[in-house]
Scaffold this active site. Sequence first.
Site, PDB file in Angstrom:
ATOM      1  N   GLY A  24     -29.268   8.850   8.588  1.00 28.03           N
ATOM      2  CA  GLY A  24     -28.960   9.494   7.625  1.00 28.03           C
ATOM      3  C   GLY A  24     -29.040  10.779   7.722  1.00 28.03           C
ATOM      4  O   GLY A  24     -29.517  11.381   9.000  1.00 28.03           O
ATOM      5  N   MET A  26     -31.146  14.771   7.068  1.00 28.41           N
ATOM      6  CA  MET A  26     -32.256  15.351   6.470  1.00 28.41           C
ATOM      7  C   MET A  26     -32.611  15.074   5.274  1.00 28.41           C
ATOM      8  O   MET A  26     -31.555  15.045   4.326  1.00 28.41           O
ATOM      9  CB  MET A  26     -32.403  16.681   6.979  1.00 28.41           C
ATOM     10  CG  MET A  26     -32.340  16.926   8.504  1.00 28.41           C
ATOM     11  SD  MET A  26     -32.616  18.521   9.083  1.00 28.41           S
ATOM     12  CE  MET A  26     -34.525  18.758   8.880  1.00 28.41           C
ATOM     13  N   PHE A  27     -33.966  14.574   4.797  1.00 27.90           N
ATOM     14  CA  PHE A  27     -34.210  14.441   3.307  1.00 27.90           C
ATOM     15  C   PHE A  27     -33.758  13.186   2.833  1.00 27.90           C
ATOM     16  O   PHE A  27     -33.629  13.068   1.576  1.00 27.90           O
ATOM     17  CB  PHE A  27     -34.030  15.700   2.471  1.00 27.90           C
ATOM     18  CG  PHE A  27     -34.367  17.058   2.949  1.00 27.90           C
ATOM     19  CD1 PHE A  27     -35.595  17.187   3.414  1.00 27.90           C
ATOM     20  CD2 PHE A  27     -33.126  17.879   3.560  1.00 27.90           C
ATOM     21  CE1 PHE A  27     -36.047  18.696   3.858  1.00 27.90           C
ATOM     22  CE2 PHE A  27     -33.600  19.228   4.082  1.00 27.90           C
ATOM     23  CZ  PHE A  27     -34.975  19.569   4.278  1.00 27.90           C
ATOM     24  N   LYS A  30     -35.170   8.451   5.700  1.00 27.04           N
ATOM     25  CA  LYS A  30     -35.223   7.624   6.810  1.00 27.04           C
ATOM     26  C   LYS A  30     -36.498   7.026   7.437  1.00 27.04           C
ATOM     27  O   LYS A  30     -37.029   5.922   7.459  1.00 27.04           O
ATOM     28  CB  LYS A  30     -34.541   8.282   8.020  1.00 27.04           C
ATOM     29  CG  LYS A  30     -33.258   8.891   7.860  1.00 27.04           C
ATOM     30  CD  LYS A  30     -32.714   9.337   8.954  1.00 27.04           C
ATOM     31  CE  LYS A  30     -33.518  10.815   9.595  1.00 27.04           C
ATOM     32  NZ  LYS A  30     -33.296  11.989   8.705  1.00 27.04           N
ATOM     33  N   ASP A  96     -39.330   6.548  15.753  1.00 28.63           N
ATOM     34  CA  ASP A  96     -38.579   7.794  14.830  1.00 28.63           C
ATOM     35  C   ASP A  96     -38.135   8.860  15.303  1.00 28.63           C
ATOM     36  O   ASP A  96     -38.347   9.211  16.744  1.00 28.63           O
ATOM     37  CB  ASP A  96     -39.848   8.073  13.998  1.00 28.63           C
ATOM     38  CG  ASP A  96     -39.432   8.922  12.656  1.00 28.63           C
ATOM     39  OD1 ASP A  96     -38.430   8.616  12.066  1.00 28.63           O
ATOM     40  OD2 ASP A  96     -40.207   9.777  12.203  1.00 28.63           O
ATOM     41  N   GLU A  97     -37.108   9.630  14.743  1.00 33.60           N
ATOM     42  CA  GLU A  97     -36.521  10.938  15.468  1.00 33.60           C
ATOM     43  C   GLU A  97     -35.754  10.412  16.811  1.00 33.60           C
ATOM     44  O   GLU A  97     -35.789  11.063  17.696  1.00 33.60           O
ATOM     45  CB  GLU A  97     -37.648  12.094  15.685  1.00 33.60           C
ATOM     46  CG  GLU A  97     -38.337  12.418  14.562  1.00 33.60           C
ATOM     47  CD  GLU A  97     -37.359  13.216  13.635  1.00 33.60           C
ATOM     48  OE1 GLU A  97     -36.217  13.261  13.830  1.00 33.60           O
ATOM     49  OE2 GLU A  97     -37.999  13.665  12.634  1.00 33.60           O
ATOM     50  N   GLN A  99     -32.906  10.410  17.604  1.00 35.76           N
ATOM     51  CA  GLN A  99     -31.818  11.126  18.162  1.00 35.76           C
ATOM     52  C   GLN A  99     -32.142  12.267  19.320  1.00 35.76           C
ATOM     53  O   GLN A  99     -31.368  12.689  19.741  1.00 35.76           O
ATOM     54  CB  GLN A  99     -31.089  12.081  16.885  1.00 35.76           C
ATOM     55  CG  GLN A  99     -31.976  13.162  16.539  1.00 35.76           C
ATOM     56  CD  GLN A  99     -32.720  12.852  15.566  1.00 35.76           C
ATOM     57  OE1 GLN A  99     -32.914  11.458  15.102  1.00 35.76           O
ATOM     58  NE2 GLN A  99     -33.703  13.659  14.982  1.00 35.76           N
ATOM     59  N   CYS A 156     -25.078  20.221  -5.485  1.00 36.31           N
ATOM     60  CA  CYS A 156     -24.363  20.083  -6.718  1.00 36.31           C
ATOM     61  C   CYS A 156     -24.730  18.448  -7.198  1.00 36.31           C
ATOM     62  O   CYS A 156     -24.446  17.966  -8.230  1.00 36.31           O
ATOM     63  CB  CYS A 156     -22.976  19.544  -6.381  1.00 36.31           C
ATOM     64  SG  CYS A 156     -22.667  18.124  -5.434  1.00 36.31           S
ATOM     65  N   VAL A 174     -33.077  22.624  15.993  1.00 35.66           N
ATOM     66  CA  VAL A 174     -33.815  23.849  15.425  1.00 35.66           C
ATOM     67  C   VAL A 174     -34.836  22.798  14.343  1.00 35.66           C
ATOM     68  O   VAL A 174     -34.430  22.245  13.458  1.00 35.66           O
ATOM     69  CB  VAL A 174     -33.123  24.770  14.606  1.00 35.66           C
ATOM     70  CG1 VAL A 174     -33.999  25.544  14.075  1.00 35.66           C
ATOM     71  CG2 VAL A 174     -32.390  25.450  15.626  1.00 35.66           C
TER      72      VAL A 174
HETATM   73 ZN    ZN Z   1     -22.410  18.868  -3.264  1.00 37.02          ZN
END
Ligand code: ZN
Length: 194
Positions: A24, A26-27, A30, A96-97, A99, A156, A174
């Site tokens: 997924g 960030m935030f 996961k 974890d991480e 990627q 949104c 980054v």
């Molecule tokens: Zn949105």
Amino acid sequence: MFIEPFIGSNNKKDRKGHIEVVCGSMFSGKTEELIRRLNRALIAKQKVEIFKPAIDKRYHEFDVVSHNENAIRSTPVQFAEDIILLAGDCDVVGIDEVQFFDNRIVEVANILANSGKRVILAGLDMDFEGKAFDPMPQLLSIAEYVTKVHAICMKCGDLASYSFRLSDAKEKVVLGEKESYEARCRKCFYEDKK
Ligand SMILES: [Zn+2]
């Protein structure tokens, strides 16, 4: 709904391993989901080992730390192959991480699973440009179980799958969290993408 697999027989010789991926933006929770699965295995007295790439030093060196500070001890490793030796005779391997490893992690995950271990991999599926984050596509292909978790769009409030980078930096990696990135839905991600 995700039906959680179990590793079967308590007799290690009879075990069939498998691979699970939690991916997924960030935030998206996961790491929390990885920790939830690992904690449940620990409660059942299964032997658990947790690894992460040595590149990720945002938080404590030896913990897989999620944003809710629900940490588990983990071992930072330089190379994917190190995990095979360090995993030893454990029942469950969490990474974890994922990627941030190179493509050799794909073979490593297969070797671990083929030796009867439950392998749980968590990581980003897309980079800040909305492109597939290698080696995640390869890991998704070889996994028996795939769970995509979502964040909430910070613009949104819809469900978010994208990690929007607030700075102009162009490097793929980054590190940094709330100050550098926002979770975005498809519409809000592409509207503001540079
Ligand atoms: Zn949105």
